[in-house]
Design a protein around this motif. Structure first.
Motif, PDB file in Angstrom:
ATOM      1  N   ALA A  81       0.816  -1.214   0.000  1.00  0.00           N
ATOM      2  CA  ALA A  81       0.000   0.000   0.000  1.00  0.00           C
ATOM      3  C   ALA A  81       0.851   1.267   0.000  1.00  0.00           C
ATOM      4  O   ALA A  81       0.354   2.365  -0.241  1.00  0.00           O
ATOM      5  CB  ALA A  81      -0.938  -0.002   1.210  1.00  0.00           C
ATOM      6  N   GLU A  82       2.157   1.125   0.298  1.00  0.00           N
ATOM      7  CA  GLU A  82       3.049   2.293   0.382  1.00  0.00           C
ATOM      8  C   GLU A  82       3.398   2.860  -0.978  1.00  0.00           C
ATOM      9  O   GLU A  82       3.853   3.972  -1.093  1.00  0.00           O
ATOM     10  CB  GLU A  82       4.355   1.870   1.068  1.00  0.00           C
ATOM     11  CG  GLU A  82       4.194   1.498   2.521  1.00  0.00           C
ATOM     12  CD  GLU A  82       4.372   2.708   3.419  1.00  0.00           C
ATOM     13  OE1 GLU A  82       5.290   3.492   3.136  1.00  0.00           O
ATOM     14  OE2 GLU A  82       3.577   2.843   4.360  1.00  0.00           O
ATOM     15  N   PHE A  83       3.229   2.038  -2.032  1.00  0.00           N
ATOM     16  CA  PHE A  83       3.700   2.455  -3.350  1.00  0.00           C
ATOM     17  C   PHE A  83       2.564   2.365  -4.371  1.00  0.00           C
ATOM     18  O   PHE A  83       1.683   1.519  -4.261  1.00  0.00           O
ATOM     19  CB  PHE A  83       4.868   1.562  -3.800  1.00  0.00           C
ATOM     20  CG  PHE A  83       5.964   1.492  -2.768  1.00  0.00           C
ATOM     21  CD1 PHE A  83       6.892   2.507  -2.673  1.00  0.00           C
ATOM     22  CD2 PHE A  83       6.019   0.430  -1.869  1.00  0.00           C
ATOM     23  CE1 PHE A  83       7.883   2.461  -1.705  1.00  0.00           C
ATOM     24  CE2 PHE A  83       7.003   0.379  -0.903  1.00  0.00           C
ATOM     25  CZ  PHE A  83       7.931   1.393  -0.803  1.00  0.00           C
ATOM     26  N   ASP A  84       2.629   3.284  -5.343  1.00  0.00           N
ATOM     27  CA  ASP A  84       1.563   3.329  -6.348  1.00  0.00           C
ATOM     28  C   ASP A  84       1.985   2.646  -7.645  1.00  0.00           C
ATOM     29  O   ASP A  84       1.187   1.970  -8.278  1.00  0.00           O
ATOM     30  CB  ASP A  84       1.186   4.788  -6.625  1.00  0.00           C
ATOM     31  CG  ASP A  84       0.745   5.484  -5.354  1.00  0.00           C
ATOM     32  OD1 ASP A  84      -0.231   5.013  -4.750  1.00  0.00           O
ATOM     33  OD2 ASP A  84       1.407   6.456  -4.947  1.00  0.00           O
ATOM     34  N   VAL A  85       3.260   2.842  -8.011  1.00  0.00           N
ATOM     35  CA  VAL A  85       3.737   2.248  -9.257  1.00  0.00           C
ATOM     36  C   VAL A  85       5.041   1.509  -8.969  1.00  0.00           C
ATOM     37  O   VAL A  85       5.862   2.003  -8.189  1.00  0.00           O
ATOM     38  CB  VAL A  85       3.967   3.334 -10.340  1.00  0.00           C
ATOM     39  CG1 VAL A  85       4.630   2.736 -11.573  1.00  0.00           C
ATOM     40  CG2 VAL A  85       2.655   3.996 -10.711  1.00  0.00           C
ATOM     41  N   VAL A  86       5.194   0.315  -9.547  1.00  0.00           N
ATOM     42  CA  VAL A  86       6.391  -0.477  -9.329  1.00  0.00           C
ATOM     43  C   VAL A  86       7.081  -0.690 -10.671  1.00  0.00           C
ATOM     44  O   VAL A  86       6.456  -1.155 -11.625  1.00  0.00           O
ATOM     45  CB  VAL A  86       6.029  -1.845  -8.697  1.00  0.00           C
ATOM     46  CG1 VAL A  86       7.299  -2.643  -8.434  1.00  0.00           C
ATOM     47  CG2 VAL A  86       5.252  -1.643  -7.406  1.00  0.00           C
ATOM     48  N   ILE A  87       8.364  -0.340 -10.730  1.00  0.00           N
ATOM     49  CA  ILE A  87       9.115  -0.451 -11.982  1.00  0.00           C
ATOM     50  C   ILE A  87      10.373  -1.249 -11.697  1.00  0.00           C
ATOM     51  O   ILE A  87      11.098  -0.961 -10.736  1.00  0.00           O
ATOM     52  CB  ILE A  87       9.483   0.945 -12.523  1.00  0.00           C
ATOM     53  CG1 ILE A  87       8.211   1.683 -12.948  1.00  0.00           C
ATOM     54  CG2 ILE A  87      10.458   0.835 -13.696  1.00  0.00           C
ATOM     55  CD1 ILE A  87       8.407   3.149 -13.181  1.00  0.00           C
ATOM     56  N   SER A  88      10.617  -2.288 -12.500  1.00  0.00           N
ATOM     57  CA  SER A  88      11.810  -3.089 -12.259  1.00  0.00           C
ATOM     58  C   SER A  88      12.288  -3.713 -13.555  1.00  0.00           C
ATOM     59  O   SER A  88      11.520  -3.927 -14.490  1.00  0.00           O
ATOM     60  CB  SER A  88      11.513  -4.168 -11.215  1.00  0.00           C
ATOM     61  OG  SER A  88      12.600  -5.060 -11.120  1.00  0.00           O
ATOM     62  N   SER A  89      13.603  -4.010 -13.576  1.00  0.00           N
ATOM     63  CA  SER A  89      14.152  -4.693 -14.733  1.00  0.00           C
ATOM     64  C   SER A  89      14.127  -6.207 -14.532  1.00  0.00           C
ATOM     65  O   SER A  89      14.334  -6.951 -15.480  1.00  0.00           O
ATOM     66  CB  SER A  89      15.578  -4.216 -14.998  1.00  0.00           C
ATOM     67  OG  SER A  89      16.318  -4.304 -13.791  1.00  0.00           O
ATOM     68  N   ALA A  90      13.852  -6.671 -13.312  1.00  0.00           N
ATOM     69  CA  ALA A  90      13.806  -8.115 -13.060  1.00  0.00           C
ATOM     70  C   ALA A  90      12.423  -8.635 -13.468  1.00  0.00           C
ATOM     71  O   ALA A  90      11.471  -8.600 -12.693  1.00  0.00           O
ATOM     72  CB  ALA A  90      14.077  -8.407 -11.584  1.00  0.00           C
ATOM     73  N   MET A  91      12.348  -9.110 -14.704  1.00  0.00           N
ATOM     74  CA  MET A  91      11.051  -9.522 -15.244  1.00  0.00           C
ATOM     75  C   MET A  91      10.424 -10.645 -14.440  1.00  0.00           C
ATOM     76  O   MET A  91       9.210 -10.710 -14.259  1.00  0.00           O
ATOM     77  CB  MET A  91      11.223 -10.009 -16.687  1.00  0.00           C
ATOM     78  CG  MET A  91      11.613  -8.935 -17.650  1.00  0.00           C
ATOM     79  SD  MET A  91      12.101  -9.671 -19.209  1.00  0.00           S
ATOM     80  CE  MET A  91      10.524 -10.153 -19.886  1.00  0.00           C
ATOM     81  N   ASP A  92      11.300 -11.576 -13.945  1.00  0.00           N
ATOM     82  CA  ASP A  92      10.772 -12.732 -13.223  1.00  0.00           C
ATOM     83  C   ASP A  92      10.092 -12.312 -11.926  1.00  0.00           C
ATOM     84  O   ASP A  92       8.988 -12.756 -11.614  1.00  0.00           O
ATOM     85  CB  ASP A  92      11.878 -13.771 -12.987  1.00  0.00           C
ATOM     86  CG  ASP A  92      13.160 -13.158 -12.452  1.00  0.00           C
ATOM     87  OD1 ASP A  92      13.214 -11.914 -12.322  1.00  0.00           O
ATOM     88  OD2 ASP A  92      14.098 -13.923 -12.159  1.00  0.00           O
ATOM     89  N   LEU A  93      10.766 -11.398 -11.186  1.00  0.00           N
ATOM     90  CA  LEU A  93      10.184 -10.945  -9.916  1.00  0.00           C
ATOM     91  C   LEU A  93       8.895 -10.151 -10.163  1.00  0.00           C
ATOM     92  O   LEU A  93       7.905 -10.294  -9.441  1.00  0.00           O
ATOM     93  CB  LEU A  93      11.198 -10.098  -9.154  1.00  0.00           C
ATOM     94  CG  LEU A  93      12.437 -10.856  -8.669  1.00  0.00           C
ATOM     95  CD1 LEU A  93      13.456  -9.902  -8.083  1.00  0.00           C
ATOM     96  CD2 LEU A  93      12.037 -11.907  -7.622  1.00  0.00           C
TER      97      LEU A  93
END
Lengths: 341, 455
Positions: A81-93
Motif C-alpha cells: 500500500a506504500e507504493f503506487d507504481v512499481v518499476i523493475s528490470s527483473a522480469m521474473d520478480l
C-alpha cells in the motif's frame, strides 16, 4: 486515544522513510498529492519521463525511490500500500508479483500481447545484456564478439585478466539472476564462461552502475551481462568503453511497470503507466528520453526476447534457486586455498 | 346480413403458439446441451495441460544425498501460458511439508502414488483448477512421499466458453427464427384452405343453396358435408314455403273475384248511403287482397324463373312502349301524362317476361303515387349502361326509409290510403339481381321520386 493517533502519525512516516534508498527524489509541487514510484532504474534515466508526465498533470507530485531489484521485491511485498507504481528490470520478480495478485488490471491501455501480461504488467524497454570492455585493456587484440571468443580471450592471457573481470552477483541482483538463468537455459557456454571467470577471481557487483565505474577507471577490463544502455548513456565513459552485443545468442530483457493493487490513486497511476508506454513505444519522441525504447518487431533470431510468461517463475522456485546458486557459487567462487577444485 | 359469431380462441394462434413454443424449448435445450458439452471438453483440455505440467515436475523429483531435489524444466510452467494470461500456482510437498512453491495453496487430499487428480479450489479469491499427483521416492534407507499440485485460473477457459456460448446462442436463435418462419408458413397454408372455403361460401348469392363440390382436405370433409346437408334441408324447406304461398295465393284469388263481383252487384242495389259506404270499403279491401295475391304469384314466378333464367335479346325501348300502350288508359283515368324519352339503343340480354314484369311494377308504382294532372317521365338510355328511369311528381320517398323500401312487404309510411302489397319494389329488385343489375331509389330535388332499373 488522540495521543495514540498522533504517535502513529509521527511514527509511520519514520518507518516508511527508515528504508535506505539508493536514491530518492521529489518531482513536482510539494503540496499536491504525491504518487510514490518504487523503481530499480536510476533516477537520471527516468527524470525526463516523470517531468513530461508532470507537465501534463501539474496537479500531482511524484516521489521516485530507487533500490535494487531483489530489495525492491522484498520491500514492496512487505508493504504494497506504500507504493503506487512499481518499476523493475527483473522480469521474473515482476511477473511473480503480478501472478501473486499485487498488480492492478488496467483495461484501457492498448499494448502488444507479448509486451504485457494480464493487462496489468507492461513492458516499456527492450534492453539486451551485453559484454562491455575497456578499450585500453584490449589494445592490440581482437575484440571478442561471442561468448566463445570471450572464453578464448580470457584463457589466452589469464594474467592480464586476473581480478579484472566483472559480472553481476546473482545472489544480490535480481536482474543478474534473471540474465544468468536465461543464459543457462539457452546455452552450456554460460557455465564454461562462469568457470573461466571464477578461475580469474571475477569481481561481483550488485549493480550495472558500479560495474561501469570500475570499467571506466580501468579497475576491470571486461564486464559480462551488463546493460549496454547504462554504458552508452554515460558521456564520460563513451570513448573508453565498447559495448558488444553477443552475436551467438542475445539475452534481451524488458523493463516492466505495474500499478499496485493497493494504490490510493489508481487513476493517476494508470495515467502514468499509459504515458510511459506511449512515450517508450516506437514513433514517440525517443530523442528526449534516455531509456531504450520498446522495440516492437522481433530481430532475425526471433527468440531473443525473454517472454513475459508464468515460466519466468521457474528459477524463482526455492529448490531450483538453491540448485542454481550452488552450481553458480561453485563455478564463480573458487577459493584461492583450493584453486584446483 | 352477417350474424354475430361467438369467438373463443383461435386454432391458428393455438397451432402457431404450439409450434413456436416447441421451437423455443428446443432452441434452449440445444443451447444448454451444447454449452455443457463444450464446457466439459474445454475443461478436459485445460486438465490435460495442467496434468502434463504436474507430471513433468514430479518426474524431475530425485533424492540426492538424502535430500529431495526437484529440478523441473522451464517447460513445466511455460506450457501453461494462455492467450488470457492465466495466473499459475504450484506447490511441491514432501510428506506433510511444502518444500517449494506457494505455501498457502489448498492442499489436495491425494493418496500416495496417485496419477493425476483434478479439483477446482478457491485461491486468492478466484477459482483455480488444481491438478495433483503423488509419487513415493525411495533412496538408501529413505522413503518419502512427494506430492505436486499445479493450479491455473480459468480466464482462458471462460473466454473460450463465452465464445462458444455466443456462437451456440446465435445458432439457437437462428434455429428458432427458422422454426418460427416455418410454423407461420405451415399455419397460414393450413388455414388458407379454410379461408378459401369460407370465401367460396361467402361469395354465393343469397339464393344459392347448392352443395359445395370443390375438393377439400379430409379434415374439413365432416364440416362441409354437414354444411351441404344443412343447405339441402334449407333449400327444401324454402321451396316448400314458396310453393305453399303460391298455392295459397292462387286459391284465394278466384274466390276473391267472385266475392268482388257479388259486392259490386249488391252496391248497385242498395240505396242507403251508410250501406253503400260499407260496400265500397269492402270492394277496396278485396282489391287490395287480390292485388297482393297477384303480386305474391308474380314474386313466386320471378323466384322460379330467376333460378332458370331464359336468355334472350330484349329491346328495352320497345318493351316500355308496349307497356305504355297498356297503361295509358289507366293513366288517363287519373289525368296523368306518361312521357317517354329514348336515348340510344338500350338492349339487354335476359328474360323478357321478368323484365316486363319489373317495368310494369315500376310504372304502376309511379301511377299509384302520382297526384292527378301530373306527368310521369320514363327515360330509356344505354349510357353508361342500359337502364330505365321512371320519375314522378309525387311526394317522393321518405329519406329515412329509402334503403329498406325494396324489402319484402315493406311499405313507405307516407303512403297510407293507397292500395299496395309491399311486394312491388321487391319484385323489381329480384329481377335486377337475377340479371346482374341493380335498383336505385332517389328523390328529385324538384320534388317527386325517381327509380332507376339498370342492367
Amino acid at each position: 486515544m488522540r495521543y495514540l493517533v498522533l504517535l502513529a502519525l509521527w511514527v509511520l512516516p519514520m518507518l516508511a522513510h527508515a528504508q535506505d534508498w539508493e536514491d530518492q527524489r521529489m518531482f513536482g509541487v510539494d503540496s499536491s498529492p504525491t504518487m510514490r514510484i518504487i523503481s530499480s532504474t536510476d533516477t537520471s534515466f527516468f527524470a525526463p519521463i516523470i517531468e513530461s508526465f508532470l507537465a501534463e498533470r501539474p496537479d500531482v507530485s511524484i516521489e521516485y525511490l530507487v533500490t535494487g531489484t531483489a530489495d525492491l521485491d522484498q520491500i514492496f511485498r512487505a508493504s504494497p500500500a506504500e507504493f503506487d507504481v512499481v518499476i523493475s528490470s527483473a522480469m521474473d520478480l515482476q511477473l511473480k508479483l503480478a501472478n501473486d495478485g499485487f498488480a492492478q488490471r488496467i483495461d484501457d491501455i492498448t499494448h502488444p500481447a507479448w509486451a504485457q501480461w494480464r493487462q496489468s504488467l507492461f513492458a516499456f524497454t527492450t534492453e539486451p545484456a551485453t559484454i562491455v570492455i575497456n578499450k585500453a585493456a584490449f589494445a592490440g587484440q581482437d575484440v571478442p564478439r561471442t561468448r566463445l571468443e570471450l572464453i578464448q580471450a580470457l584463457r589466452a592471457d589469464p594474467d592480464r585478466f586476473r581480478g579484472r573481470v566483472g559480472t553481476y552477483d546473482v545472489r544480490q541482483s535480481g536482474l543478474g539472476y534473471l540474465f544468468a538463468t536465461q543464459d543457462a537455459r539457452a546455452s552450456e557456454s554460460f557455465w564454461r564462461l562462469t568457470e573461466v571467470m571464477g578461475s580469474l577471481d571475477a569481481r561481483l557487483y550488485c549493480c550495472s552502475g558500479e560495474m561501469i565505474d570500475d570499467l571506466a577507471d580501468g579497475t576491470i577490463a571486461v564486464a559480462y551481462n551488463v546493460l549496454g544502455s547504462y554504458a552508452q548513456a554515460r558521456q564520460d565513459t563513451r570513448d573508453k568503453l565498447e559495448v558488444i552485443l553477443p552475436s551467438d545468442f542475445p539475452t534481451t530483457m524488458m523493463r516492466t511497470a505495474f500499478v499496485s493493487r493497493d494504490t490510493l490513486q489508481p487513476q493517476t497511476a494508470a495515467d502514468f503507466i499509459r504515458h510511459l508506454t506511449i512515450a517508450q513505444s516506437q514513433g514517440a519522441d525517443l530523442a528526449s528520453f534516455p531509456l531504450p525504447p520498446l522495440i516492437t518487431e522481433l530481430d532475425a533470431a526471433g527468440r531473443s526476447r525473454i517472454a513475459l510468461e508464468p515460466a519466468l517463475m521457474t528459477y524463482l522456485d526455492r529448490l531450483k534457486r538453491r540448485t542454481f546458486m550452488r552450481e553458480w557459487e561453485s563455478a564463480i567462487i573458487q577459493s584461492p586455498s583450493a584453486p584446483s577444485q | 346480413m352477417t350474424e354475430v359469431v361467438r369467438v373463443a380462441g383461435s386454432l391458428r394462434n393455438r397451432l402457431a403458439v404450439t409450434l413456436v413454443g416447441g421451437a423455443a424449448v428446443l432452441a434452449i435445450l440445444l443451447f444448454v446441451v451444447v454449452r455443457n458439452y463444450a464446457a466439459q471438453i474445454a475443461q478436459a483440455g485445460q486438465d490435460q495441460i495442467i496434468g502434463a505440467s504436474v507430471s513433468s515436475i514430479l518426474d524431475a523429483a530425485v533424492v540426492r544425498d538424502g535430500v529431495v531435489d526437484v529440478d523441473f524444466p522451464y517447460a513445466s510452467l511455460s506450457m501453461l501460458s494462455t492467450e488470457f494470461d492465466d495466473r499459475v500456482f504450484y506447490a511441491i510437498y514432501q510428506d506433510d511439508a511444502v518444500i517449494s512453491g506457494y505455501d498457502t495453496l489448498p492442499r489436495s487430499d491425494i493418496a500416495a502414488n496417485t496419477d493425476r487428480q483434478y479439483e477446482t479450489v478457491v485461491f486468492d479469491g478466484v477459482p483455480v483448477r488444481l491438478a495433483s499427483a503423488s509419487r513415493t521416492l525411495i533412496g538408501a534407507g529413505f522413503r518419502t512421499n512427494i506430492v505436486v499440485s499445479v493450479g491455473q485460473t480459468q480466464d482462458a477457459l471462460s473466454g473460450t466458453l463465452n465464445g462458444i456460448s455466443r456462437n451456440v446462442a446465435l445458432f439457437g436463435a437462428g434455429f428458432f427464427a427458422l422454426a418460427t418462419l416455418i410454423a407461420f408458413w405451415a399455419t397460414s397454408t393450413t388455414f388458407g384452405q379454410l379461408q378459401a372455403l369460407t370465401t367460396a361460401i361467402t361469395r354465393r348469392g343469397p339464393k344459392d343453396l347448392r352443395p359445395v363440390v370443390k375438393p377439400i382436405p379430409a379434415e374439413l370433409a365432416p364440416l362441409v358435408s354437414s354444411l351441404n346437408s344443412l343447405m339441402a334441408r334449407l333449400n327444401q324447406s324454402l321451396l316448400q314455403s314458396e310453393n305453399f304461398i303460391t298455392e295459397a295465393a292462387h286459391r284465394v284469388r278466384t274466390p276473391l273475384a267472385t266475392v268482388r263481383s257479388h259486392a259490386e252487384t249488391t252496391l248497385h242495389r242498395v240505396e242507403r248511403p251508410e250501406n253503400r259506404q260499407a260496400l265500397r270499403a269492402m270492394v277496396r279491401a278485396i282489391d287490395e287482397s287480390s292485388r297482393a295475391a297477384g303480386q305474391l304469384l308474380d314474386h313466386a314466378m320471378i323466384a322460379f324463373r330467376a333460378d332458370n333464367l331464359d336468355q334472350q335479346d330484349i329491346d328495352l325501348g320497345a318493351l316500355v312502349q308496349e307497356l305504355l300502350v297498356q297503361l295509358t288508359p289507366i293513366a288517363e283515368m287519373k289525368d296523368i301524362d306518361l312521357e317517354m324519352t329514348q336515348d340510344g339503343n338500350a338492349a339487354v340480354r335476359g328474360d323478357p317476361i321478368l323484365v316486363q314484369n319489373a317495368l310494369r311494377n315500376l310504372i304502376d308504382n309511379a301511377l299509384k303515387y302520382s297526384p292527378a294532372e301530373s306527368t310521369i317521365t320514363i327515360s330509356v338510355s344505354d349510357v353508361p349502361t342500359a337502364h330505365v328511369r321512371v320519375c314522378d311528381q309525387g311526394t317522393g320517398f321518405d329519406p329515412d326509409e329509402i334503403d329498406d323500401l325494396a324489402k319484402r312487404f315493406k311499405r313507405g309510411t307516407n303512403v297510407a290510403g293507397i292500395v299496395g302489397s309491399g311486394l312491388g319494389l321487391t319484385i323489381v329488385e329480384d329481377v335486377a339481381h337475377a340479371h346482374g343489375g341493380k335498383l336505385t331509389l332517389e328523390n328529385q330535388k324538384t320534388g317527386g321520386a325517381c327509380v332507376t332499373l339498370s342492367f
